[in-house]
Design a protein around this motif. Structure first.
Motif, PDB file in Angstrom:
ATOM      1  N   THR A 224       0.838  -1.202   0.000  1.00 37.95           N
ATOM      2  CA  THR A 224       0.000   0.000   0.000  1.00 37.95           C
ATOM      3  C   THR A 224       0.873   1.251   0.000  1.00 37.95           C
ATOM      4  O   THR A 224       0.372   2.366  -0.136  1.00 37.95           O
ATOM      5  CB  THR A 224      -0.904   0.024   1.242  1.00 37.95           C
ATOM      6  N   ASP A 255      -3.922   6.173   5.112  1.00 38.02           N
ATOM      7  CA  ASP A 255      -5.138   6.584   4.407  1.00 38.02           C
ATOM      8  C   ASP A 255      -6.322   6.372   5.348  1.00 38.02           C
ATOM      9  O   ASP A 255      -6.571   5.254   5.812  1.00 38.02           O
ATOM     10  CB  ASP A 255      -5.298   5.740   3.144  1.00 38.02           C
ATOM     11  N   THR A 258      -9.425   3.703   4.495  1.00 37.92           N
ATOM     12  CA  THR A 258      -9.084   2.291   4.317  1.00 37.92           C
ATOM     13  C   THR A 258      -8.141   1.736   5.377  1.00 37.92           C
ATOM     14  O   THR A 258      -8.017   0.521   5.517  1.00 37.92           O
ATOM     15  CB  THR A 258      -8.422   2.070   2.948  1.00 37.92           C
ATOM     16  N   VAL A 262       0.369   4.405   3.814  1.00 38.97           N
ATOM     17  CA  VAL A 262       0.887   5.053   2.608  1.00 38.97           C
ATOM     18  C   VAL A 262       2.400   5.217   2.695  1.00 38.97           C
ATOM     19  O   VAL A 262       3.097   5.187   1.681  1.00 38.97           O
ATOM     20  CB  VAL A 262       0.202   6.415   2.395  1.00 38.97           C
ATOM     21  N   GLN A 425      -6.355   7.696  13.244  1.00 39.21           N
ATOM     22  CA  GLN A 425      -7.144   7.233  12.099  1.00 39.21           C
ATOM     23  C   GLN A 425      -8.582   6.968  12.540  1.00 39.21           C
ATOM     24  O   GLN A 425      -9.532   7.272  11.805  1.00 39.21           O
ATOM     25  CB  GLN A 425      -6.520   5.952  11.514  1.00 39.21           C
ATOM     26  N   ARG A 527      -8.580  12.708   4.994  1.00 45.48           N
ATOM     27  CA  ARG A 527      -8.083  11.748   4.010  1.00 45.48           C
ATOM     28  C   ARG A 527      -6.799  11.062   4.465  1.00 45.48           C
ATOM     29  O   ARG A 527      -6.593   9.879   4.190  1.00 45.48           O
ATOM     30  CB  ARG A 527      -7.830  12.463   2.683  1.00 45.48           C
ATOM     31  N   LEU A 528      -5.923  11.824   5.135  1.00 44.06           N
ATOM     32  CA  LEU A 528      -4.626  11.277   5.525  1.00 44.06           C
ATOM     33  C   LEU A 528      -4.312  11.582   6.980  1.00 44.06           C
ATOM     34  O   LEU A 528      -4.609  12.667   7.479  1.00 44.06           O
ATOM     35  CB  LEU A 528      -3.500  11.856   4.656  1.00 44.06           C
ATOM     36  N   LYS A 562      -1.109  13.287  -3.627  1.00 45.31           N
ATOM     37  CA  LYS A 562      -2.370  12.562  -3.787  1.00 45.31           C
ATOM     38  C   LYS A 562      -3.473  13.427  -4.398  1.00 45.31           C
ATOM     39  O   LYS A 562      -4.612  12.967  -4.533  1.00 45.31           O
ATOM     40  CB  LYS A 562      -2.838  12.046  -2.418  1.00 45.31           C
TER      41      LYS A 562
END
Length: 580
Positions: A224, A255, A258, A262, A425, A527-528, A562
Motif C-alpha cells: 500500500t 489513508d 481504508t 501510505v 485514524q 483523508r490522511l 495525492k
C-alpha cells in the motif's frame, strides 16, 4: 656338443601359462560383468549423472503503483575446481579473480590451494558482464579450473527506501527480515530439479537420460506504500533526527477511509544493499517494534472517554491550576501559570496535564481503561508486520495512586508509533477503527493480482464524539494551541502534540524525551493521517517544536502528491477560555 630343449614341452608350458592368465582375465570379467555388475554400473552412473537444482526466480515487491522496490535480476556464480588448476598457474588465476571481483588475492589463493576439494565458490552472485569478462580472460590466458553458472541476485533500486519495512534476503535467497521474511514462502516460489548425464569435462551427453522438473516462479507482493510519499517521509524524519541530534525517529502516513499505510519511514534507515555492515538491532522496523510512552497525544483517548460517557461536554469549564497532587506526587503542567478557567476544548488545545487529570477523574479508572483498550492499547495493531508489538497497558485494578493521573495524559502506558497513528485514524474516520494494512495484495502463479481483504472495521466511539474531538484537535493547531507549527496554509488541520519523558533501560530510568505530533487533514473531510515521532532529541524536546514541522512537511507533500484539494470551509470557532 650343444643340445636344444624339447620344443613340444616349451609349447605346452607356454599354453598352460597362457591358459592360466586368460582364466584370471575371464574370472575378473565374470566378476565385473556378472557378479558385481550392478555395483559398478551404479558407480559409473554416479560419476556421469548430475543432479542440478533449478532455482526459482523470486517474486518482486512493488509499491501501490507497481514501482519495484525489491526485484530479482540475473547474476552469475563464480567457482573454481582446485584439482583442475595447474599449481604453476594458481597465482595467475588468483590475480585474475581478485582483480575482477575486488577480493583479497590471498583469500582466493587459499581456495585454489584446497586440492582435496573439487568445488570452491569464489563469488555467489556477480553481474553477468563481470562473469563474462572473467571467463574471457581465463580463456585468453589459457588457464583452467574456473567456472561460471547462472544464479539470481536480489536488488533494491531504492537502496535504503523503506529498508526496514522491506527487509532483505541472505546468500541462499531466504528472506531474513521485514516483508522478505514474512512473505518468504510466497515470494520464493518452488525450486525445480534437472538430472542429466555428463562427460568427463562436464558436457551434456546427447541422447542420454534427462529428467526435468521445472521451477515454479515466486509470486509478487504489492504494498500500500506510495514510493514518492515514502521518500518524502524518509527525508523529513532523517533530516530532523540529524538536526536535533536525536537517536531515532519514525513517520507513518495512513489513508483514513481504508487504514492502508501510505508510508512508513524510520531514521536511521537500513541500506538494503549493504545490510551486512549494519548491526542486527538496526534491522528492525521501529515503527512497529519500538514502544514508548505517548505523552499528550494520548489525551485524545481521555477526551473521547469523557465525551462518550457524558461526563463533560466541549464547553464544560474547568478551574485549572498549574499543579495537582495525586497520591504521593505533585504533577504539573508543562509551564507555570496562574489558575485558569479553561473549557474542555481549551484543556485539549493547550495540552493541560492538570485539566486532563480533572476530566479523567469524572470518567473513572475502569471506563478510561476500557476506552484505551477499545482504541487498541495493549494489543497488536494487526498489520501483520514482522516484530509488531502490543505495547503495555496495565490492569486498571493495579494502577498506583499516581498512575490514576499520569495515564490520563500518556505516561504509564506504552505504545508503538503504528498504534498511535491508528488512534488518530479512528478519530478521523468518524470513530471507526480500520485495522492498518501494508500489503495491498499478491499475485497468483499465473500473475493475476488478488487484492487483500479490507481491514477489519470496529466502531470505537460515536460519530458525535469523533467530531467533537476533531474540533478540539483543530483548535490545538490554531495560534492558541500547542501545535501551531503544524498548520498548513489553505487546509484545515487537526492534530496533537506530545512530549513525554522517555524511559531508557540503559540509565534504568527516565532519560530524555519522546517528541511527537500526529494529526490529519483536511480536518472536516479527513483523508490522511501523519504521525511523526522523534526519540531523545538533544536540541529542544517539545513535540510542537520538534515533531510538528516534520508533520507539516510530510502532510503538505502527501496532500499535493495525492491531489487532495482544500475543502474551502472555515472552522467553527472554539472557545478556549471561559468568558471569551
Amino acid at each position: 656338443m650343444l643340445h636344444l630343449g624339447n620344443p613340444g614341452r616349451r609349447i605346452n608350458i607356454g599354453l598352460i601359462a597362457m591358459t592360466f592368465v586368460l582364466s584370471i582375465f575371464a574370472g575378473r570379467l565374470i566378476q565385473l560383468q556378472g557378479l558385481d555388475s550392478k555395483v559398478y554400473t551404479a558407480e559409473a552412473a554416479e560419476q556421469r549423472v548430475r543432479d542440478e537444482k533449478l532455482t526459482a526466480r523470486r517474486g518482486s515487491i512493488t509499491d501501490v503503483n507497481g514501482h519495484e522496490l525489491a526485484l530479482t535480476v540475473e547474476a552469475r556464480e563464480i567457482f573454481v575446481d582446485p584439482a583442475e588448476v595447474d599449481p604453476r598457474e594458481r597465482d595467475q588465476v588468483a590475480t585474475v579473480l581478485a582483480t575482477e571481483l575486488n577480493q583479497p588475492k590471498e583469500q582466493i589463493a587459499a581456495k585454489l590451494g584446497n586440492s582435496g576439494s573439487r568445488y570452491q565458490q569464489v563469488a555467489a552472485a556477480v553481474d553477468p558482464s563481470v562473469a563474462q569478462r572473467i571467463m574471457e580472460r581465463i580463456a585468453k590466458q589459457k588457464l583452467s579450473g574456473v567456472g561460471s553458472k547462472p544464479r539470481y541476485r536480489r536488488d533494491y533500486p531504492g537502496g535504503d527506501l523503506a529498508g526496514t519495512l522491506l527487509g532483505f534476503v541472505g546468500d541462499d535467497g531466504t528472506g531474513l527480515s521485514g516483508l522478505e521474511n514474512t512473505y518468504n514462502k510466497l515470494l520464493a516460489g518452488r525450486d525445480g530439479e534437472q538430472v542429466i548425464e555428463t562427460g568427463r569435462e562436464g558436457q551434456h551427453i546427447p541422447m542420454t537420460r534427462s529428467t526435468l522438473q521445472a521451477p515454479v516462479e515466486g509470486r509478487d507482493v504489492r504494498l500500500t506504500i506510495d514510493r514518492d510519499v515514502q521518500w518524502a517521509a524518509q527525508k523529513a524524519i532523517t533530516d530532523q533526527v540529524g538536526a536535533t541530534g536525536a537517536r531515532t525517529g519514525s513517520v507513518i502516513v495512513i489513508d483514513v477511509p481504508t487504514g492502508q499505510v501510505v508510508a512508513m519511514a524510520n531514521a536511521p534507515e537500513l541500506d538494503l544493499r549493504a545490510w551486512e555492515k549494519t548491526a542486527p538491532e538496526d534491522w528492525v522496523n521501529r515503527s512497529v517494534t519500538d514502544v514508548f510512552e505517548p505523552g499528550s497525544t494520548n489525551k485524545v483517548i481521555t477526551a473521547a472517554a469523557a465525551l462518550e460517557s457524558g461526563a463533560v461536554r466541549p464547553e464544560t469549564v474547568f478551574r485549572v491550576p498549574d499543579n495537582i497532587r495525586c497520591a504521593d506526587r505533585v504533577l504539573r503542567d508543562s509551564h507555570p501559570h496562574p489558575v485558569e478557567r479553561l473549557t474542555f476544548s481549551g484543556v485539549v488545545a493547550t495540552s493541560s496535564n492538570v485539566g486532563t487529570i480533572l476530566a479523567s477523574q469524572r470518567v473513572g479508572d475502569q471506563r478510561l481503561h476500557e476506552m484505551l483498550q477499545r482504541f487498541g492499547f495493549g494489543a497488536k495493531p494487526g498489520s501483520g508486520l514482522l516484530g509488531e508489538e502490543a505495547g503495555l497497558l496495565p490492569d486498571w485494578k493495579k494502577w498506583s495512586g499516581s498512575q490514576r493521573c499520569t495515564i490520563a495524559y500518556g505516561q504509564g502506558v506504552s505504545v508503538t508509533a503504528l498504534q498511535t497513528a491508528s488512534v488518530y485514524q479512528t478519530i478521523a474516520n468518524g470513530g471507526t477503527r480500520v485495522t492498518p494494512q501494508a500489503v495491498a495484495g499478491t499475485t497468483t502463479e499465473k500473475g493475476v493480482f488478488v487484492p487483500s481483504a479490507p481491514g477489519k472495521r470496529t466502531r470505537v466511539v460515536s460519530e458525535r464524539t469523533a467530531r467533537e474531538v476533531t474540533g478540539m484537535l483543530e483548535a490545538a493547531v490554531s495560534e492558541e494551541g500547542t501545535g501551531s507549527l503544524a498548520a498548513i496554509e489553505g487546509y484545515r488541520v487537526a492534530g496533537k502534540t506530545g512530549t513525554a519523558m522517555r524511559y531508557d533501560p540503559k540509565c534504568q530510568g527516565y532519560c530524555g524525551y519522546t517528541s511527537t505530533f500526529v494529526g490529519f487533514a483536511p480536518a472536516d473531510k479527513p483523508r490522511l493521517v501523519v504521525l511523526a515521532v522523534v526519540q531523545d532529541p538533544h536540541k529542544g524536546y517539545y513535540g510542537g517544536e520538534i515533531a510538528a514541522p516534520v508533520f507539516k512537511k510530510v502532510m503538505t507533500f502527501a496532500l499535493k502528491s495525492k491531489k487532495i484539494p482544500p475543502t474551502g470551509t472555515t472552522p467553527s470557532s472554539v472557545r478556549i477560555r471561559a468568558g471569551e
